[in-house]
Motif scaffolding. Structure first.
Motif, mmCIF file in Angstrom:
data_model
loop_
_atom_site.group_PDB
_atom_site.id
_atom_site.type_symbol
_atom_site.label_atom_id
_atom_site.label_comp_id
_atom_site.label_asym_id
_atom_site.label_seq_id
_atom_site.Cartn_x
_atom_site.Cartn_y
_atom_site.Cartn_z
ATOM 1 N N ARG A 1 74.242 55.413 -46.651
ATOM 2 C CA ARG A 1 75.215 54.319 -46.706
ATOM 3 C C ARG A 1 75.744 54.261 -48.132
ATOM 4 O O ARG A 1 75.007 54.504 -49.075
ATOM 5 C CB ARG A 1 74.545 52.984 -46.358
ATOM 6 N N ARG A 2 77.014 53.908 -48.235
ATOM 7 C CA ARG A 2 77.639 53.863 -49.561
ATOM 8 C C ARG A 2 78.677 52.755 -49.582
ATOM 9 O O ARG A 2 79.520 52.677 -48.697
ATOM 10 C CB ARG A 2 78.294 55.207 -49.858
ATOM 11 N N GLU A 3 78.626 51.928 -50.589
ATOM 12 C CA GLU A 3 79.597 50.852 -50.769
ATOM 13 C C GLU A 3 80.467 51.184 -51.968
ATOM 14 O O GLU A 3 79.951 51.508 -53.030
ATOM 15 C CB GLU A 3 78.840 49.544 -50.994
ATOM 16 N N HIS A 4 81.781 51.140 -51.778
ATOM 17 C CA HIS A 4 82.675 51.415 -52.899
ATOM 18 C C HIS A 4 83.912 50.534 -52.800
ATOM 19 O O HIS A 4 84.411 50.245 -51.721
ATOM 20 C CB HIS A 4 83.058 52.904 -52.957
ATOM 21 N N GLU A 5 84.354 50.093 -53.963
ATOM 22 C CA GLU A 5 85.537 49.235 -54.032
ATOM 23 C C GLU A 5 86.776 50.084 -54.209
ATOM 24 O O GLU A 5 86.728 51.163 -54.795
ATOM 25 C CB GLU A 5 85.401 48.251 -55.188
ATOM 26 N N PHE A 6 87.899 49.581 -53.685
ATOM 27 C CA PHE A 6 89.174 50.229 -53.955
ATOM 28 C C PHE A 6 90.247 49.178 -54.172
ATOM 29 O O PHE A 6 90.868 48.699 -53.258
ATOM 30 C CB PHE A 6 89.592 51.254 -52.883
ATOM 31 N N ASP A 7 90.428 48.851 -55.425
ATOM 32 C CA ASP A 7 91.447 47.877 -55.809
ATOM 33 C C ASP A 7 92.650 48.561 -56.436
ATOM 34 O O ASP A 7 93.455 47.939 -57.101
ATOM 35 C CB ASP A 7 90.858 46.857 -56.771
ATOM 36 N N PHE A 8 92.802 49.871 -56.204
ATOM 37 C CA PHE A 8 93.828 50.662 -56.875
ATOM 38 C C PHE A 8 95.097 50.811 -56.068
ATOM 39 O O PHE A 8 96.052 51.376 -56.530
ATOM 40 C CB PHE A 8 93.278 52.048 -57.220
ATOM 41 N N TYR A 9 95.123 50.374 -54.831
ATOM 42 C CA TYR A 9 96.377 50.352 -54.075
ATOM 43 C C TYR A 9 96.407 49.093 -53.244
ATOM 44 O O TYR A 9 95.433 48.378 -53.136
ATOM 45 C CB TYR A 9 96.585 51.622 -53.249
ATOM 46 N N ASP A 10 97.564 48.806 -52.683
ATOM 47 C CA ASP A 10 97.772 47.561 -51.970
ATOM 48 C C ASP A 10 97.010 47.571 -50.651
ATOM 49 O O ASP A 10 97.547 47.936 -49.615
ATOM 50 C CB ASP A 10 99.268 47.352 -51.735
ATOM 51 N N GLY B 1 66.704 69.599 -44.724
ATOM 52 C CA GLY B 1 67.061 68.930 -43.480
ATOM 53 C C GLY B 1 67.419 67.473 -43.739
ATOM 54 O O GLY B 1 67.354 67.001 -44.881
ATOM 55 N N PRO B 2 67.795 66.759 -42.688
ATOM 56 C CA PRO B 2 68.164 65.348 -42.849
ATOM 57 C C PRO B 2 67.004 64.519 -43.380
ATOM 58 O O PRO B 2 65.834 64.826 -43.113
ATOM 59 C CB PRO B 2 68.540 64.906 -41.425
ATOM 60 N N PRO B 3 67.301 63.459 -44.115
ATOM 61 C CA PRO B 3 66.236 62.592 -44.626
ATOM 62 C C PRO B 3 65.543 61.876 -43.465
ATOM 63 O O PRO B 3 66.142 61.683 -42.400
ATOM 64 C CB PRO B 3 66.985 61.597 -45.527
ATOM 65 N N PRO B 4 64.281 61.464 -43.665
ATOM 66 C CA PRO B 4 63.561 60.776 -42.595
ATOM 67 C C PRO B 4 64.184 59.432 -42.227
ATOM 68 O O PRO B 4 64.014 58.951 -41.112
ATOM 69 C CB PRO B 4 62.143 60.599 -43.152
ATOM 70 N N ALA B 5 64.906 58.835 -43.168
ATOM 71 C CA ALA B 5 65.598 57.568 -42.925
ATOM 72 C C ALA B 5 66.851 57.570 -43.794
ATOM 73 O O ALA B 5 66.872 58.176 -44.865
ATOM 74 C CB ALA B 5 64.703 56.393 -43.289
ATOM 75 N N PRO B 6 67.922 56.875 -43.344
ATOM 76 C CA PRO B 6 69.120 56.809 -44.186
ATOM 77 C C PRO B 6 68.807 56.099 -45.505
ATOM 78 O O PRO B 6 67.906 55.275 -45.582
ATOM 79 C CB PRO B 6 70.096 55.962 -43.355
ATOM 80 N N PHE B 7 69.544 56.478 -46.542
ATOM 81 C CA PHE B 7 69.319 55.872 -47.843
ATOM 82 C C PHE B 7 70.624 55.305 -48.389
ATOM 83 O O PHE B 7 71.709 55.638 -47.909
ATOM 84 C CB PHE B 7 68.678 56.864 -48.822
ATOM 85 N N GLU B 8 70.493 54.442 -49.399
ATOM 86 C CA GLU B 8 71.640 53.804 -50.045
ATOM 87 C C GLU B 8 72.085 54.654 -51.229
ATOM 88 O O GLU B 8 71.249 55.107 -52.004
ATOM 89 C CB GLU B 8 71.278 52.404 -50.537
ATOM 90 N N LEU B 9 73.389 54.852 -51.342
ATOM 91 C CA LEU B 9 73.960 55.603 -52.461
ATOM 92 C C LEU B 9 74.794 54.670 -53.320
ATOM 93 O O LEU B 9 75.354 53.703 -52.829
ATOM 94 C CB LEU B 9 74.901 56.684 -51.949
#
Length: 153
Positions: free
Chosen positions: A69-78, A143-151
């Motif tokens: 999972r990844r959270e990212h902001e984008f305030d660079f366009y309308d 291989g895939p991680p045993p559980a999803p992780f935060e990025l």
């Protein structure tokens, strides 16, 4: 304050372990796994099937586990959104030539291309997430991680 948008992305790997990425038209012009917003009432799988069909022309694939999972902001366009909360899944497909079904420029995408892990690790390009080359290498080796992780970004 603007709301967050939910997103689903796919780390698409072909039989040669190449990954297909999209490049955005805003600084720092990152390359990122394909995907996008999850519409109201859509599951992540439904959103990925729509997004991969639209952005890549990809219809047949195997949806694997949630990787991160990844959270990212984008305030660079309308945008009506503050940013996006992405969930990135492993997707396996046969080799194919990307054939977008929509106008990618309207989605702020300038290019779609395949990358080997060696190319990811040696280019000067920027990726979203920034650790993408390392993440792909680790996925291929362990291989895939045993559980999803935060990025982070």
């Amino acid at each position: 304050m603007k709301p967050w948008r939910d997103g689903a992305r796919a780390l698409v790997l072909d039989p040669d372990d190449r990954t297909v990425l999209t490049q955005f038209d805003f600084p720092p012009f990152p390359w990122t796994p394909p995907g996008g917003g999850v519409d109201r009432g859509e599951s992540d799988e439904q959103a990925l099937r729509r997004e991969l069909r639209e952005e890549l022309g990809l219809l047949a694939f195997e949806l694997g586990p949630l990787l991160w999972r990844r959270e990212h902001e984008f305030d660079f366009y309308d945008s009506p959104f503050r940013g996006q909360r992405d969930r990135c899944y492993l997707v396996r497909s046969e080799r194919f030539d990307p054939a977008p079904q929509i106008d990618l420029a309207a989605e702020h995408v300038t290019e779609v291309r395949w990358w080997t892990v060696d190319e990811l690790e040696t280019t000067r390009s920027v990726f979203g997430p920034r650790r993408l080359p390392q993440l792909v290498r680790e996925l291929l080796e362990r291989g895939p991680p045993p559980a999803p992780f935060e990025l982070g970004v």
